[in-house]
Motif scaffolding. Structure first.
Motif, mmCIF file in Angstrom:
data_model
loop_
_atom_site.group_PDB
_atom_site.id
_atom_site.type_symbol
_atom_site.label_atom_id
_atom_site.label_comp_id
_atom_site.label_asym_id
_atom_site.label_seq_id
_atom_site.Cartn_x
_atom_site.Cartn_y
_atom_site.Cartn_z
ATOM 1 N N GLY A 54 6.165 -8.225 16.511
ATOM 2 C CA GLY A 54 6.811 -9.474 16.920
ATOM 3 C C GLY A 54 8.149 -9.304 17.613
ATOM 4 O O GLY A 54 8.822 -10.276 17.917
ATOM 5 N N SER A 58 5.047 -6.359 23.536
ATOM 6 C CA SER A 58 3.973 -6.766 24.452
ATOM 7 C C SER A 58 4.509 -7.679 25.552
ATOM 8 O O SER A 58 4.043 -7.633 26.689
ATOM 9 N N THR A 59 5.494 -8.485 25.188
ATOM 10 C CA THR A 59 6.108 -9.377 26.177
ATOM 11 C C THR A 59 6.774 -8.549 27.279
ATOM 12 O O THR A 59 6.596 -8.805 28.472
ATOM 13 N N ARG A 222 12.998 -9.389 16.627
ATOM 14 C CA ARG A 222 13.193 -10.455 17.605
ATOM 15 C C ARG A 222 14.582 -11.070 17.548
ATOM 16 O O ARG A 222 15.049 -11.351 16.450
HETATM 17 N N1 LIG Z 1 2.907 -17.165 24.819
HETATM 18 C C1 LIG Z 1 3.720 -17.227 23.761
HETATM 19 N N2 LIG Z 1 4.320 -18.383 23.420
HETATM 20 C C2 LIG Z 1 5.151 -18.459 22.368
HETATM 21 N N3 LIG Z 1 5.457 -17.393 21.582
HETATM 22 C C3 LIG Z 1 4.889 -16.216 21.862
HETATM 23 C C4 LIG Z 1 3.987 -16.051 22.962
HETATM 24 N N4 LIG Z 1 3.594 -14.749 22.990
HETATM 25 C C5 LIG Z 1 4.215 -14.140 21.956
HETATM 26 N N5 LIG Z 1 4.983 -15.002 21.274
HETATM 27 C C6 LIG Z 1 5.893 -14.664 20.158
HETATM 28 O O1 LIG Z 1 6.923 -13.895 20.757
HETATM 29 C C7 LIG Z 1 7.350 -12.848 19.913
HETATM 30 C C8 LIG Z 1 7.146 -11.523 20.606
HETATM 31 O O2 LIG Z 1 5.754 -11.277 20.731
HETATM 32 P P1 LIG Z 1 5.155 -9.888 21.218
HETATM 33 O O3 LIG Z 1 5.779 -9.518 22.520
HETATM 34 O O4 LIG Z 1 3.679 -10.049 21.193
HETATM 35 O O5 LIG Z 1 5.637 -8.876 20.073
HETATM 36 P P2 LIG Z 1 5.142 -7.397 19.717
HETATM 37 O O6 LIG Z 1 4.222 -6.940 20.807
HETATM 38 O O7 LIG Z 1 6.394 -6.597 19.613
HETATM 39 O O8 LIG Z 1 4.445 -7.498 18.390
HETATM 40 C C9 LIG Z 1 6.521 -12.994 18.665
HETATM 41 O O9 LIG Z 1 7.306 -13.662 17.722
HETATM 42 C C10 LIG Z 1 5.317 -13.813 19.085
HETATM 43 O O10 LIG Z 1 4.816 -14.571 18.011
#
Ligand SMILES: Nc1ncnc2c1ncn2[C@@H]1O[C@H](COP(=O)(O)OP(=O)(O)O)[C@@H](O)[C@H]1O
Ligand SMILES: [Mg+2]
Length: 277
Positions: A54, A58-59, A222
């Motif tokens: 989280g 990935s973002t 986060r």
């Molecule tokens: N499209 C989206 N809209 C709202 N929140 C999101 C979305 N995608 C991810 N999140 C949230 O954003 C945060 C970062 O997600 P992510 O990049 O998937 O983390 P990681 O890959 O490090 O586990 C997380 O808290 C996730 O729940």
């Protein structure tokens, strides 16, 4: 960075990320997922992004891939701004994205087909890459007839056929059992040492990051910020025994300290029911 033996130096695939912040969600739900990340990655470097679930890994990768727009800041590959997805930035996820109705060889050749390359040439190249990942015997199988590890090997071949400058890998071995996972890590290193494309590899597994990377970028919870960069200077080629060495254990402790800053890093104490309190 230590060049791998017998591999040509990479000339393309430099990544420059400057003051990158990414907001997700709408209106009052909006929040900052990635905060002010600046990072330079050399052509041919193997970088692991390590951070808790989280934290925005990935973002960040999605923005590098061109699937997400940065809120502010700048991302460039070989000095050109990332403006959208491109086959020269190949993506591999935890679960494969192969077409279930195409045979393995046609899945691998798909990128070349899209570029208008003739049947004979693409079939030859797909065959060469299937050899490279040890799957030539399975070229006429369908993805559903393969194990998880084999599906990920096809996925890697499918990305490599586009001769990417950069491979973006989001926990690609996260769904595999421990033994298959180690085999895949070794295979990926062998491939990388021969083609030297830049790799940005996400994991939340410290052992995996230490085994693979030239450099580990450790992210905070986060909103994801870079809290430390660790140079991993173990000699290459790396073999499984590496993870039993003192040097490995020392860096592993450092990673644990960064990921779990409040504890003193003893093993988690188990409650009487065997669960972590
Ligand atoms: N499209 C989206 N809209 C709202 N929140 C999101 C979305 N995608 C991810 N999140 C949230 O954003 C945060 C970062 O997600 P992510 O990049 O998937 O983390 P990681 O890959 O490090 O586990 C997380 O808290 C996730 O729940
Ligand atoms: Mg993720």
């Amino acid at each position: 960075m230590r060049p791998a033996p017998h591999s040509p130096p990479a000339v393309a695939g430099r990544i420059d990320i400057r003051n990158l912040s990414i907001r997700l969600g709408q209106g009052r739900q909006a929040f900052e997922a990635v905060q002010n990340v600046s990072l330079g990655i050399e052509p041919g470097e193997f970088v692991c992004l390590l951070g808790p679930s989280g934290c925005g890994k990935s973002t960040l990768l999605g923005t590098l891939a061109g699937h997400l727009q940065p809120g502010s800041g700048d991302i460039r590959v070989d000095a050109l701004p990332v403006e959208g997805p491109h086959p020269e930035r190949g993506l591999v996820f935890q679960h494969h994205t192969l077409f279930p109705w195409l045979k393995v060889v046609d899945n691998v050749a798909f990128g070349m087909k899209m570029r208008g390359i003739g049947r004979q040439e693409r079939s030859r190249e797909a065959q060469r890459l299937l050899d490279r990942v040890g799957l030539s015997e399975f070229r006429h199988h369908y993805p559903s007839q393969l194990s998880g590890g084999m599906q990920q090997r096809v996925e890697i071949a499918r990305v490599l056929i586009n001769q990417p400058k950069v491979m973006l890998m989001d926990e690609p071995f996260g769904a595999l059992d421990a033994q298959t996972r180690m085999m895949m890590q070794q295979l990926l290193l062998d491939i990388w040492e021969s083609i030297r494309t830049t790799i940005v590899f996400i994991t939340h597994d410290i052992d995996e990051a230490l085994f693979l990377a030239d450099r580990i970028i450790v992210m905070s919870p986060r909103p994801g910020r870079i809290i430390e960069q660790i140079a991993v200077e173990f000699a290459r080629p790396r073999r499984a025994e590496l993870i039993t060495t003192d040097g490995f254990t020392r860096l592993k402790h450092r990673c644990l300290e960064l990921l779990h800053p409040k504890s003193n890093h003893p093993l988690p104490r188990l409650s009487p029911l065997g669960t972590v309190p």
